[in-house]
Write a protein that holds these residues in place. Structure first.
Motif, PDB file in Angstrom:
ATOM      1  N   LEU A 119       0.821  -1.070  -0.059  1.00  0.00           N
ATOM      2  CA  LEU A 119       0.036  -0.037   0.119  1.00  0.00           C
ATOM      3  C   LEU A 119       0.861   1.270  -0.024  1.00  0.00           C
ATOM      4  CD1 LEU A 119      -3.323   0.594   0.111  1.00  0.00           C
ATOM      5  CD2 LEU A 119      -2.654   0.846   2.553  1.00  0.00           C
ATOM      6  N   VAL A 120       0.621   2.034  -1.044  1.00  0.00           N
ATOM      7  CA  VAL A 120       1.386   3.368  -1.036  1.00  0.00           C
ATOM      8  C   VAL A 120       0.390   4.521  -0.277  1.00  0.00           C
ATOM      9  CG1 VAL A 120       2.258   5.285  -2.397  1.00  0.00           C
ATOM     10  CG2 VAL A 120       2.581   2.975  -3.095  1.00  0.00           C
ATOM     11  N   GLU A 121       1.013   5.309   0.801  1.00  0.00           N
ATOM     12  CA  GLU A 121      -0.105   6.067   1.620  1.00  0.00           C
ATOM     13  C   GLU A 121      -0.260   7.427   0.637  1.00  0.00           C
ATOM     14  OE1 GLU A 121       0.290   8.352   5.874  1.00  0.00           O
ATOM     15  OE2 GLU A 121       1.261   6.241   5.491  1.00  0.00           O
ATOM     16  N   LEU A 122      -1.447   7.567   0.523  1.00  0.00           N
ATOM     17  CA  LEU A 122      -1.961   8.782  -0.009  1.00  0.00           C
ATOM     18  C   LEU A 122      -2.396   9.784   1.028  1.00  0.00           C
ATOM     19  CD1 LEU A 122      -4.023   7.117  -2.751  1.00  0.00           C
ATOM     20  CD2 LEU A 122      -1.683   7.851  -3.203  1.00  0.00           C
ATOM     21  N   GLY A 123      -2.772  10.971   0.662  1.00  0.00           N
ATOM     22  CA  GLY A 123      -3.373  12.158   1.094  1.00  0.00           C
ATOM     23  C   GLY A 123      -4.599  11.754   1.315  1.00  0.00           C
ATOM     24  N   GLU A 124      -5.447  12.488   2.215  1.00  0.00           N
ATOM     25  CA  GLU A 124      -6.929  12.619   2.378  1.00  0.00           C
ATOM     26  C   GLU A 124      -7.517  12.859   0.995  1.00  0.00           C
ATOM     27  OE1 GLU A 124      -9.479  14.604   5.266  1.00  0.00           O
ATOM     28  OE2 GLU A 124      -7.457  14.300   6.479  1.00  0.00           O
ATOM     29  N   VAL A 125      -8.531  12.082   1.119  1.00  0.00           N
ATOM     30  CA  VAL A 125      -9.476  12.295  -0.194  1.00  0.00           C
ATOM     31  C   VAL A 125     -10.343  13.651  -0.093  1.00  0.00           C
ATOM     32  CG1 VAL A 125     -11.738  11.308  -1.490  1.00  0.00           C
ATOM     33  CG2 VAL A 125      -9.625   9.688  -0.558  1.00  0.00           C
ATOM     34  N   THR A 126     -10.187  14.300  -1.082  1.00  0.00           N
ATOM     35  CA  THR A 126     -10.771  15.302  -1.167  1.00  0.00           C
ATOM     36  C   THR A 126     -11.613  15.708  -2.318  1.00  0.00           C
ATOM     37  OG1 THR A 126      -8.436  16.559  -0.345  1.00  0.00           O
ATOM     38  CG2 THR A 126     -10.077  18.271  -1.345  1.00  0.00           C
ATOM     39  N   PRO A 127     -13.022  15.963  -1.981  1.00  0.00           N
ATOM     40  CA  PRO A 127     -13.956  15.989  -2.803  1.00  0.00           C
ATOM     41  C   PRO A 127     -13.969  17.408  -3.572  1.00  0.00           C
ATOM     42  CG  PRO A 127     -15.086  16.292  -0.971  1.00  0.00           C
ATOM     43  CD  PRO A 127     -13.589  16.145  -0.504  1.00  0.00           C
ATOM     44  N   ALA A 128     -14.537  17.569  -4.764  1.00  0.00           N
ATOM     45  CA  ALA A 128     -14.779  18.905  -5.631  1.00  0.00           C
ATOM     46  C   ALA A 128     -15.859  18.580  -6.496  1.00  0.00           C
ATOM     47  CB  ALA A 128     -13.203  19.112  -6.394  1.00  0.00           C
ATOM     48  N   GLU A 129     -16.287  19.702  -7.114  1.00  0.00           N
ATOM     49  CA  GLU A 129     -17.119  19.751  -8.112  1.00  0.00           C
ATOM     50  C   GLU A 129     -18.507  19.050  -7.691  1.00  0.00           C
ATOM     51  OE1 GLU A 129     -15.956  19.591 -12.172  1.00  0.00           O
ATOM     52  OE2 GLU A 129     -13.759  19.896 -11.622  1.00  0.00           O
ATOM     53  N   GLY A 130     -19.010  19.474  -6.344  1.00  0.00           N
ATOM     54  CA  GLY A 130     -20.012  18.759  -6.033  1.00  0.00           C
ATOM     55  C   GLY A 130     -19.934  17.236  -5.847  1.00  0.00           C
ATOM     56  N   ARG A 131     -18.748  16.839  -5.182  1.00  0.00           N
ATOM     57  CA  ARG A 131     -18.511  15.532  -4.868  1.00  0.00           C
ATOM     58  C   ARG A 131     -18.686  14.641  -6.136  1.00  0.00           C
ATOM     59  NH1 ARG A 131     -21.347  16.509   0.055  1.00  0.00           N
ATOM     60  NH2 ARG A 131     -23.090  15.160  -0.672  1.00  0.00           N
ATOM     61  N   THR A 132     -18.459  15.090  -7.296  1.00  0.00           N
ATOM     62  CA  THR A 132     -18.312  14.288  -8.535  1.00  0.00           C
ATOM     63  C   THR A 132     -16.763  13.929  -8.858  1.00  0.00           C
ATOM     64  OG1 THR A 132     -18.336  16.174  -9.831  1.00  0.00           O
ATOM     65  CG2 THR A 132     -20.531  14.928  -9.580  1.00  0.00           C
ATOM     66  N   VAL A 133     -16.062  14.844  -8.544  1.00  0.00           N
ATOM     67  CA  VAL A 133     -14.514  14.654  -8.469  1.00  0.00           C
ATOM     68  C   VAL A 133     -13.947  14.418  -7.284  1.00  0.00           C
ATOM     69  CG1 VAL A 133     -12.368  15.583  -9.441  1.00  0.00           C
ATOM     70  CG2 VAL A 133     -14.535  16.216 -10.490  1.00  0.00           C
ATOM     71  N   HIS A 134     -12.980  13.485  -6.973  1.00  0.00           N
ATOM     72  CA  HIS A 134     -12.444  12.902  -5.726  1.00  0.00           C
ATOM     73  C   HIS A 134     -10.820  12.997  -6.012  1.00  0.00           C
ATOM     74  CE1 HIS A 134     -16.521  12.242  -4.722  1.00  0.00           C
ATOM     75  NE2 HIS A 134     -16.174  12.341  -3.628  1.00  0.00           N
ATOM     76  N   SER A 135      -9.887  13.490  -5.214  1.00  0.00           N
ATOM     77  CA  SER A 135      -8.700  13.232  -5.434  1.00  0.00           C
ATOM     78  C   SER A 135      -7.842  13.007  -4.156  1.00  0.00           C
ATOM     79  CB  SER A 135      -7.831  14.652  -6.232  1.00  0.00           C
ATOM     80  OG  SER A 135      -8.161  15.731  -5.489  1.00  0.00           O
ATOM     81  N   ALA A 136      -6.677  12.344  -4.281  1.00  0.00           N
ATOM     82  CA  ALA A 136      -5.819  12.153  -3.147  1.00  0.00           C
ATOM     83  C   ALA A 136      -4.600  12.414  -3.783  1.00  0.00           C
ATOM     84  CB  ALA A 136      -6.185  10.808  -2.481  1.00  0.00           C
ATOM     85  N   SER A 137      -3.759  12.987  -2.982  1.00  0.00           N
ATOM     86  CA  SER A 137      -2.366  13.330  -3.235  1.00  0.00           C
ATOM     87  C   SER A 137      -1.345  12.116  -2.999  1.00  0.00           C
ATOM     88  CB  SER A 137      -1.668  14.794  -2.546  1.00  0.00           C
ATOM     89  OG  SER A 137      -1.854  14.265  -0.894  1.00  0.00           O
ATOM     90  N   VAL A 138      -0.417  12.239  -3.956  1.00  0.00           N
ATOM     91  CA  VAL A 138       0.688  11.382  -3.795  1.00  0.00           C
ATOM     92  C   VAL A 138       2.014  12.011  -3.059  1.00  0.00           C
ATOM     93  CG1 VAL A 138       2.319   9.756  -5.189  1.00  0.00           C
ATOM     94  CG2 VAL A 138      -0.154  10.107  -5.693  1.00  0.00           C
ATOM     95  N   PRO A 139       2.120  11.671  -2.127  1.00  0.00           N
ATOM     96  CA  PRO A 139       3.157  12.613  -1.570  1.00  0.00           C
ATOM     97  C   PRO A 139       4.467  12.403  -1.512  1.00  0.00           C
ATOM     98  CG  PRO A 139       2.014  11.132   0.194  1.00  0.00           C
ATOM     99  CD  PRO A 139       1.690  10.635  -1.145  1.00  0.00           C
ATOM    100  N   GLY A 140       5.002  11.319  -2.359  1.00  0.00           N
ATOM    101  CA  GLY A 140       6.419  11.243  -2.511  1.00  0.00           C
ATOM    102  C   GLY A 140       6.820  10.677  -4.042  1.00  0.00           C
TER     103      GLY A 140
END
Ligand code: CU
Length: 127
Positions: free
Chosen positions: A73-94
């Motif tokens: 498992l590669v640790e990601l940042g928190e899941v962040t919603p956008a655009e009315g919760r249709t888009v979700h992203s999580a940062s790749v720290p390294g």
């Protein structure tokens, strides 16, 4: 009496089960429209994993997991919603080592259906 009722019961149960999933007011299930990195693409280390869904998810219902080619498992940042919760992203720290990766996502649509899927991408070696 019971024996005669069983086939009718089976028919009714089948109708209920099939009907529940094909309810005319239900419309389309939520699905993944696209992602970044795109499925089956080869990229350099992405800054984030981003998912575009066909409809809004419920609040705090989306998880994104990144697993490397060894199943780690590669640790990601928190899941962040956008655009009315249709888009979700999580940062790749390294930086990600070259190799193949799988993104496994799971969410719950506004209609309460849990939807999940996965796709893979590759990180190219830097030279
Ligand atoms: Cu649904």
């Amino acid at each position: 009496m019971i024996r005669r009722a069983l086939p009718l019961f089976a028919v009714l149960l089948t109708t209920v089960l099939v009907g529940a999933h094909a309810a005319p007011d239900h419309g389309e299930h939520l699905q993944l429209d696209r992602s970044a990195p795109a499925a089956d693409s080869t990229v350099s280390t992405p800054a984030e994993i981003r998912l575009w869904f066909s409809q809004a998810t419920q609040e705090d219902a989306t998880s994104i997991r990144l697993v490397d080619g060894d199943g780690e498992l590669v640790e990601l940042g928190e899941v962040t919603p956008a655009e009315g919760r249709t888009v979700h992203s999580a940062s790749v720290p390294g930086a990600l080592a070259p190799g193949s990766y799988t993104v496994a996502w799971r969410t719950m649509a506004a209609d309460g259906h849990v939807v999940r899927g996965d796709f893979s991408f590759a990180v190219a070696s830097t030279r």
